[in-house]
Motif scaffolding. Structure first.
Motif, PDB file in Angstrom:
ATOM      1  N   ASP A  34       4.757   2.676  -5.321  1.00  0.00           N
ATOM      2  CA  ASP A  34       5.699   2.774  -4.113  1.00  0.00           C
ATOM      3  C   ASP A  34       5.965   1.937  -3.040  1.00  0.00           C
ATOM      4  O   ASP A  34       4.305   2.742  -3.116  1.00  0.00           O
TER       5      ASP A  34
ATOM      6  N   ILE B  37       7.441   2.706   0.536  1.00  0.00           N
ATOM      7  CA  ILE B  37       7.859   4.068   1.403  1.00  0.00           C
ATOM      8  C   ILE B  37       7.856   2.853   3.268  1.00  0.00           C
ATOM      9  O   ILE B  37       7.352   2.877   3.578  1.00  0.00           O
TER      10      ILE B  37
ATOM     11  N   THR C 142       7.914  -1.414  -5.952  1.00  0.00           N
ATOM     12  CA  THR C 142       9.409  -0.860  -5.556  1.00  0.00           C
ATOM     13  C   THR C 142       9.238  -0.494  -4.415  1.00  0.00           C
ATOM     14  O   THR C 142       8.124   0.471  -3.833  1.00  0.00           O
ATOM     15  N   ASN C 143      10.392  -0.733  -3.145  1.00  0.00           N
ATOM     16  CA  ASN C 143      10.549   0.114  -2.489  1.00  0.00           C
ATOM     17  C   ASN C 143      11.927   0.857  -2.047  1.00  0.00           C
ATOM     18  O   ASN C 143      12.952   0.453  -2.619  1.00  0.00           O
ATOM     19  N   HIS C 144      11.279   1.575  -1.304  1.00  0.00           N
ATOM     20  CA  HIS C 144      12.105   3.075  -1.129  1.00  0.00           C
ATOM     21  C   HIS C 144      12.323   2.430   0.604  1.00  0.00           C
ATOM     22  O   HIS C 144      11.573   2.902   1.560  1.00  0.00           O
TER      23      HIS C 144
ATOM     24  N   LEU D  73      13.708   4.855   3.916  1.00  0.00           N
ATOM     25  CA  LEU D  73      14.000   6.206   4.324  1.00  0.00           C
ATOM     26  C   LEU D  73      13.889   5.688   5.713  1.00  0.00           C
ATOM     27  O   LEU D  73      13.114   4.973   7.075  1.00  0.00           O
TER      28      LEU D  73
ATOM     29  N   LEU E 232      12.328  12.330  -1.239  1.00  0.00           N
ATOM     30  CA  LEU E 232      11.746  10.969  -1.761  1.00  0.00           C
ATOM     31  C   LEU E 232      10.532  10.809  -2.540  1.00  0.00           C
ATOM     32  O   LEU E 232      10.972  10.199  -4.051  1.00  0.00           O
TER      33      LEU E 232
ATOM     34  N   LYS F 183      11.016  12.359  -5.949  1.00  0.00           N
ATOM     35  CA  LYS F 183      12.089  11.531  -7.288  1.00  0.00           C
ATOM     36  C   LYS F 183      11.081  10.021  -6.983  1.00  0.00           C
ATOM     37  O   LYS F 183      11.336   9.871  -8.419  1.00  0.00           O
ATOM     38  N   VAL F 184      10.453   9.961  -6.932  1.00  0.00           N
ATOM     39  CA  VAL F 184       9.267   8.818  -6.988  1.00  0.00           C
ATOM     40  C   VAL F 184       8.447   9.400  -8.187  1.00  0.00           C
ATOM     41  O   VAL F 184       8.338   9.114  -9.400  1.00  0.00           O
TER      42      VAL F 184
END
Length: 107
Positions: free
Chosen positions: A47, A49, A72-74, A76, A93, A96-97
């Protein structure tokens, strides 16, 4: 070195404490190609961030790579130095990931 405000640190006490610990980023890392022997993540889930407040310009080229690898982009809502400026948000975060990804130990 850029002022810490560029990393999203607006608190003067945090700014002073972190300035004392910083060293310049080695310039050659921007000029030397990285040759990977395996795919990004070495076949493990990956992922990305993205710290958005403020956007950190040196990481902008990474966004195209992130997208090309299908990471996958998160987002913040903090600066580039998230462990300092938003430790609870970052920890939440990361947990969660981590809990959403399959984990297979080889031990």
């Amino acid at each position: 070195m850029p002022p810490l405000g560029s990393f999203g640190i607006e608190n003067m006490e945090l700014d002073k404490a972190n300035t004392a610990k910083l060293s310049p980023h080695p310039y050659n890392t921007y000029l030397t190609a990285l040759h990977l022997q395996r795919p990004i993540g070495a076949y493990k889930p990956c992922d990305y961030i993205e710290c958005t407040k403020p956007p950190y310009r040196p990481t902008q080229p990474n966004h195209a790579l992130r997208d090309s690898f299908g990471l996958t982009n998160h987002l913040l809502d903090t600066g580039h130095n998230a462990p300092v400026t938003a430790p609870k948000k970052l920890a939440t975060l990361l947990l969660k990931v981590a809990s959403s990804k399959p984990h297979k130990s080889k031990l």
